[in-house]
Scaffold this motif. Structure first.
Motif, short mmCIF file in Angstrom:
data_model
loop_
_atom_site.label_atom_id
_atom_site.label_comp_id
_atom_site.label_asym_id
_atom_site.label_seq_id
_atom_site.Cartn_x
_atom_site.Cartn_y
_atom_site.Cartn_z
N SER A 25 -36.37 -35.44 92.31
CA SER A 25 -35.35 -35.12 91.32
C SER A 25 -34.71 -36.39 90.79
CB SER A 25 -34.28 -34.20 91.92
OG SER A 25 -34.85 -32.98 92.32
N SER A 29 -29.73 -35.78 84.33
CA SER A 29 -30.22 -34.50 83.83
C SER A 29 -31.31 -34.72 82.80
CB SER A 29 -29.06 -33.73 83.20
OG SER A 29 -29.52 -32.54 82.61
N CYS A 121 -36.18 -25.76 79.78
CA CYS A 121 -35.93 -25.96 81.20
C CYS A 121 -35.14 -27.24 81.37
CB CYS A 121 -37.26 -26.04 81.94
SG CYS A 121 -37.14 -26.49 83.68
N LEU A 123 -33.70 -29.91 84.36
CA LEU A 123 -33.60 -30.38 85.73
C LEU A 123 -32.29 -31.15 85.84
CD1 LEU A 123 -34.83 -30.76 88.53
CD2 LEU A 123 -36.02 -32.79 87.65
N GLN A 124 -31.32 -30.58 86.54
CA GLN A 124 -29.99 -31.16 86.60
C GLN A 124 -29.90 -32.25 87.66
OE1 GLN A 124 -27.67 -27.56 87.11
NE2 GLN A 124 -27.59 -27.20 84.90
N ASN A 126 -28.25 -32.64 90.28
CA ASN A 126 -28.20 -32.23 91.69
C ASN A 126 -29.50 -31.57 92.15
OD1 ASN A 126 -28.09 -29.78 90.39
ND2 ASN A 126 -26.10 -29.17 91.22
N GLY A 127 -30.53 -31.57 91.28
CA GLY A 127 -31.82 -31.02 91.65
C GLY A 127 -32.01 -29.56 91.31
N THR A 128 -30.98 -28.88 90.85
CA THR A 128 -31.12 -27.48 90.48
C THR A 128 -31.83 -27.35 89.14
OG1 THR A 128 -28.95 -27.46 89.41
CG2 THR A 128 -29.04 -26.81 91.73
N ILE A 129 -32.44 -26.19 88.95
CA ILE A 129 -33.24 -25.93 87.76
C ILE A 129 -32.57 -24.84 86.93
CG2 ILE A 129 -35.50 -25.20 86.90
CD1 ILE A 129 -36.56 -25.99 89.74
N ARG A 130 -32.49 -25.06 85.64
CA ARG A 130 -31.93 -24.05 84.74
C ARG A 130 -32.93 -23.81 83.61
NH1 ARG A 130 -28.81 -23.72 79.89
NH2 ARG A 130 -29.00 -25.98 79.60
N ASP A 148 -34.25 -13.88 85.28
CA ASP A 148 -34.29 -13.21 86.59
C ASP A 148 -34.26 -11.70 86.46
OD1 ASP A 148 -34.40 -15.66 87.88
OD2 ASP A 148 -32.22 -15.81 88.07
N ARG A 186 -41.20 -24.77 83.13
CA ARG A 186 -40.41 -25.00 84.33
C ARG A 186 -40.54 -26.43 84.79
NH1 ARG A 186 -37.99 -20.62 86.48
NH2 ARG A 186 -37.70 -21.71 88.46
#
Length: 249
Positions: A25, A29, A121, A123-124, A126-130, A148, A186
């Motif tokens: 990561s 961002s 997509c 990649l933030q 902090n490693g989270t994915i949005r 989801d 993704r």
């Protein structure tokens, strides 16, 4: 200036930061975004265009005259196998075609009007994915797809957005295409692009004036009527209109 060139100015890029050398990561961002623009001139004529962005870097576009996808960066195509590109290209073209047909079949609002969509997509830091898929109408946020749940959320609570939500919720084929696009943008693909485009990303840097200008243009796209109708269209240009809260989609 040609209409397809003007279209490119209407889309805003995401933010970017210094990419890392490999796949962990990154410190900042990173966003991969596909943007679609459709001006409906009348019940049979629509001018479409699109742009692909990795951060502030323009990586491709959807030609408004031919419907073909153009690639701007030499490192982009080799980043993925041909089979992956075939799926992505087919999905993009299917979405543009099916969305235009759906709008033209059911709209009763006055012509011309503008729809935009933003899919991608992030990649933030902090490693989270949005992942996201947003639709705007006349330059204002309108609908958002919840990957989801597989449902659409209204961004405007009025008769128009309620009707649009119902239509999109029942457009099963279109929703399947959207889920393919979201799944194919993704983080694994994003990381490949970050590595392949490292030099371009580092040259562009952060917080460019183009970013701020294009973001403003996205919000005011409903005012942009100077592009004129597409070839063969009889649609006329009009002045800016505020978002219409009534009527049906």
């Amino acid at each position: 200036m040609q209409p397809h060139a003007i279209l490119l100015l209407f889309f805003f890029p995401g933010t970017t930061a210094e990419p890392e050398a490999l796949f962990p990561s990154p410190a900042g961002s990173h966003m991969l975004k596909l943007l679609h623009f459709a001006t409906f001139q009348n019940s049979t004529s629509v001018l479409v265009g699109g742009l692909g962005l990795l951060g502030d870097v323009k990586v491709g576009s959807l030609d408004s005259r031919t419907g073909n996808i153009r690639y701007y960066r030499p490192w982009l195509r080799p980043s993925l196998p041909k089979g992956d590109w075939d799926v992505i290209e087919s999905s993009i073209k299917s979405y543009v075609r099916d969305f235009s047909r759906l709008v033209q079949m059911y709209t009763t609002v006055p012509y011309p009007f503008v729809f935009q969509s933003s899919i991608g997509c992030e990649l933030q830091s902090n490693g989270t994915i949005r992942t996201f898929f947003d639709i705007a109408y006349e330059g204002q946020n309108f609908l958002r797809f919840n990957l989801d749940a597989g449902t659409w959320d209204q961004m405007q609570h009025n008769q128009l957005s309620a009707k649009a939500e119902h239509l999109m919720a029942n457009a099963s084929t279109l929703n399947e295409v959207i889920q393919v696009l979201l799944n194919d943008t993704r983080v694994d693909i994003l990381r490949l692009f970050i590595q392949a485009g490292k030099a371009d990303l580092e040259r562009r840097g952060n917080g460019s004036a183009w970013t701020r200008c294009a973001a403003s243009l996205w919000r005011s796209t409903g005012a942009q009527r100077g592009m004129g109708p597409p070839r063969g269209s009889t649609g006329a240009a009009t002045a800016k209109r505020p978002m219409r809260g009534g009527g049906t989609f």
